[in-house]
Write a protein that holds these residues in place. Structure first.
Motif, mmCIF file in Angstrom:
data_model
loop_
_atom_site.group_PDB
_atom_site.id
_atom_site.type_symbol
_atom_site.label_atom_id
_atom_site.label_comp_id
_atom_site.label_asym_id
_atom_site.label_seq_id
_atom_site.Cartn_x
_atom_site.Cartn_y
_atom_site.Cartn_z
ATOM 1 N N THR A 1 3.391 2.819 6.519
ATOM 2 C CA THR A 1 4.604 2.563 5.743
ATOM 3 C C THR A 1 4.697 3.547 4.584
ATOM 4 O O THR A 1 5.750 4.151 4.324
ATOM 5 C CB THR A 1 4.611 1.126 5.215
ATOM 6 O OG1 THR A 1 4.622 0.220 6.323
ATOM 7 C CG2 THR A 1 5.825 0.866 4.332
ATOM 8 N N PHE A 2 3.584 3.718 3.882
ATOM 9 C CA PHE A 2 3.506 4.678 2.782
ATOM 10 C C PHE A 2 3.721 6.098 3.285
ATOM 11 O O PHE A 2 4.488 6.874 2.695
ATOM 12 C CB PHE A 2 2.137 4.541 2.109
ATOM 13 C CG PHE A 2 1.712 5.728 1.297
ATOM 14 C CD1 PHE A 2 2.274 5.992 0.055
ATOM 15 C CD2 PHE A 2 0.721 6.589 1.767
ATOM 16 C CE1 PHE A 2 1.872 7.090 -0.689
ATOM 17 C CE2 PHE A 2 0.315 7.680 1.027
ATOM 18 C CZ PHE A 2 0.895 7.940 -0.207
ATOM 19 N N TYR A 3 3.069 6.469 4.382
ATOM 20 C CA TYR A 3 3.164 7.822 4.933
ATOM 21 C C TYR A 3 4.613 8.168 5.256
ATOM 22 O O TYR A 3 5.111 9.236 4.876
ATOM 23 C CB TYR A 3 2.291 7.911 6.183
ATOM 24 C CG TYR A 3 2.258 9.281 6.836
ATOM 25 C CD1 TYR A 3 1.186 10.139 6.633
ATOM 26 C CD2 TYR A 3 3.289 9.700 7.665
ATOM 27 C CE1 TYR A 3 1.152 11.397 7.234
ATOM 28 C CE2 TYR A 3 3.264 10.945 8.262
ATOM 29 C CZ TYR A 3 2.190 11.794 8.042
ATOM 30 O OH TYR A 3 2.172 13.027 8.643
ATOM 31 N N ARG A 4 5.310 7.268 5.957
ATOM 32 C CA ARG A 4 6.701 7.540 6.323
ATOM 33 C C ARG A 4 7.591 7.629 5.089
ATOM 34 O O ARG A 4 8.551 8.415 5.063
ATOM 35 C CB ARG A 4 7.201 6.482 7.299
ATOM 36 C CG ARG A 4 6.604 6.627 8.705
ATOM 37 C CD ARG A 4 7.263 5.683 9.672
ATOM 38 N NE ARG A 4 6.899 4.293 9.428
ATOM 39 C CZ ARG A 4 5.866 3.683 10.001
ATOM 40 N NH1 ARG A 4 5.094 4.339 10.852
ATOM 41 N NH2 ARG A 4 5.596 2.424 9.747
ATOM 42 N N GLY B 1 -1.482 -4.072 -1.267
ATOM 43 C CA GLY B 1 -1.897 -5.458 -1.121
ATOM 44 C C GLY B 1 -1.825 -6.220 -2.422
ATOM 45 O O GLY B 1 -1.592 -7.430 -2.439
ATOM 46 N N SER B 2 -2.009 -5.508 -3.544
ATOM 47 C CA SER B 2 -1.937 -6.145 -4.858
ATOM 48 C C SER B 2 -0.501 -6.361 -5.309
ATOM 49 O O SER B 2 -0.183 -7.363 -5.958
ATOM 50 C CB SER B 2 -2.678 -5.281 -5.894
ATOM 51 O OG SER B 2 -4.025 -5.109 -5.531
ATOM 52 N N ASP B 3 0.382 -5.400 -4.952
ATOM 53 C CA ASP B 3 1.784 -5.494 -5.372
ATOM 54 C C ASP B 3 2.631 -4.651 -4.424
ATOM 55 O O ASP B 3 2.613 -3.423 -4.506
ATOM 56 C CB ASP B 3 1.944 -5.007 -6.810
ATOM 57 C CG ASP B 3 3.364 -5.170 -7.338
ATOM 58 O OD1 ASP B 3 4.243 -5.607 -6.551
ATOM 59 O OD2 ASP B 3 3.601 -4.862 -8.522
ATOM 60 N N SER B 4 3.347 -5.291 -3.517
ATOM 61 C CA SER B 4 4.142 -4.559 -2.535
ATOM 62 C C SER B 4 5.235 -3.719 -3.185
ATOM 63 O O SER B 4 5.761 -2.789 -2.571
ATOM 64 C CB SER B 4 4.767 -5.539 -1.531
ATOM 65 O OG SER B 4 5.625 -6.458 -2.201
ATOM 66 N N ARG B 5 5.589 -4.026 -4.427
ATOM 67 C CA ARG B 5 6.636 -3.280 -5.120
ATOM 68 C C ARG B 5 6.142 -1.918 -5.604
ATOM 69 O O ARG B 5 6.925 -1.124 -6.119
ATOM 70 C CB ARG B 5 7.153 -4.077 -6.314
ATOM 71 C CG ARG B 5 7.829 -5.405 -5.932
ATOM 72 C CD ARG B 5 8.111 -6.251 -7.147
ATOM 73 N NE ARG B 5 6.875 -6.626 -7.830
ATOM 74 C CZ ARG B 5 6.806 -7.328 -8.953
ATOM 75 N NH1 ARG B 5 7.943 -7.730 -9.519
ATOM 76 N NH2 ARG B 5 5.649 -7.623 -9.504
ATOM 77 N N SER B 6 4.845 -1.650 -5.440
ATOM 78 C CA SER B 6 4.258 -0.408 -5.948
ATOM 79 C C SER B 6 4.443 0.768 -4.991
ATOM 80 O O SER B 6 3.963 1.862 -5.274
ATOM 81 C CB SER B 6 2.771 -0.610 -6.234
ATOM 82 O OG SER B 6 2.082 -1.004 -5.053
#
Length: 244
Positions: A20-23, A209-214
């Motif tokens: 998700t981050f990579y894309r 995992g700690s904060d999806s908004r990050s």
């Protein structure tokens, strides 16, 4: 950054947050790289990914090249700014006919005759036009060879590294120097070469995992790093070049 296991490389498996981050990194990098004015973009990503659609939504006309074996993506074809062409070369395009070339999704690693393909890219680019490409790195190649027990090949040399892919294909892996040579050999001026990501999957997984908004913060942190020509991290290298 630790190499990603081969079974994760198709974007499935346990590393969902990382992909998700990579894309998101790819999308933001492409957004920053695309021309500021409406242009003609040639997409050589093979119909993989969502990059033609992103370029079209940004106001560009896109020529997306896919091979004869691939089924047309009807959702993208509904966008009149994306023209999908089935071809295994660029002979259908005249010289200096496009403003930018996009080769995401490891297109030049899958294309074993990359030198010939890049010469064709340079031919169709207009003066001042740019190319953005992503390739497999030596880090990834050595990780795959290690998983296969091919220890005799695990040394970095100036030779071309061709690695059997887990699905039976072959991938060509590049050092940053080899990627520069590929671009300059086609007559292009290299603007920059860098790893696609330097943040490790474990770091990304922990932060999200700690904060999806990050996610936005992680993407901004990644793109503000400047590890130019560092091919000791990351499974992919990305480069931008210009035709003078």
């Amino acid at each position: 950054m630790l190499p990603i296991p081969a079974e994760e490389l198709n974007g499935s498996g346990t590393l969902g947050p990382y992909w998700t981050f990579y894309r998101a990194v790819v999308a933001e990098q492409l957004s920053r790289w695309l021309p500021g004015q409406p242009s003609v973009i040639l997409d050589l990503s093979g119909g993989r990914g969502r990059w033609s659609g992103q370029a079209a939504r940004a106001g560009h006309k896109v020529i997306e090249v896919v091979d004869f074996r691939r089924t047309a993506d009807q959702a993208r074809l509904r966008d009149i700014r994306v023209r999908q062409v089935r071809s295994d070369d660029l002979s259908f395009l005249p010289d200096e006919s496009v403003d930018a070339v996009l080769a995401e999704e490891r297109a030049m690693s899958v294309e074993l005759m990359a030198e010939s393909a890049m010469s064709d890219v340079a031919r169709v680019l207009r003066p001042g036009g740019r190319a953005l490409l992503c390739v497999d790195s030596l880090v990834l190649g050595m990780a795959i060879l290690a998983e296969q027990g091919q220890w005799q090949h695990l040394r970095q040399t100036n030779e071309v590294m061709l690695v059997p892919w887990p699905d039976g294909g072959i991938t060509r892996c590049f050092s940053s120097g080899q990627l520069r040579e590929l671009l300059m050999g086609a007559g292009l001026e290299v603007e920059w070469v860098r790893p696609r990501t330097v943040l490790s999957p474990s770091t990304v997984d922990h932060v999200l995992g700690s904060d999806s908004r990050s996610l936005a913060w992680l993407v901004r942190t990644e793109l503000e790093a400047h590890p130019d020509d560092d091919d000791t991290v990351g499974i992919h290298l990305v480069a931008s070049a210009r035709k003078s």
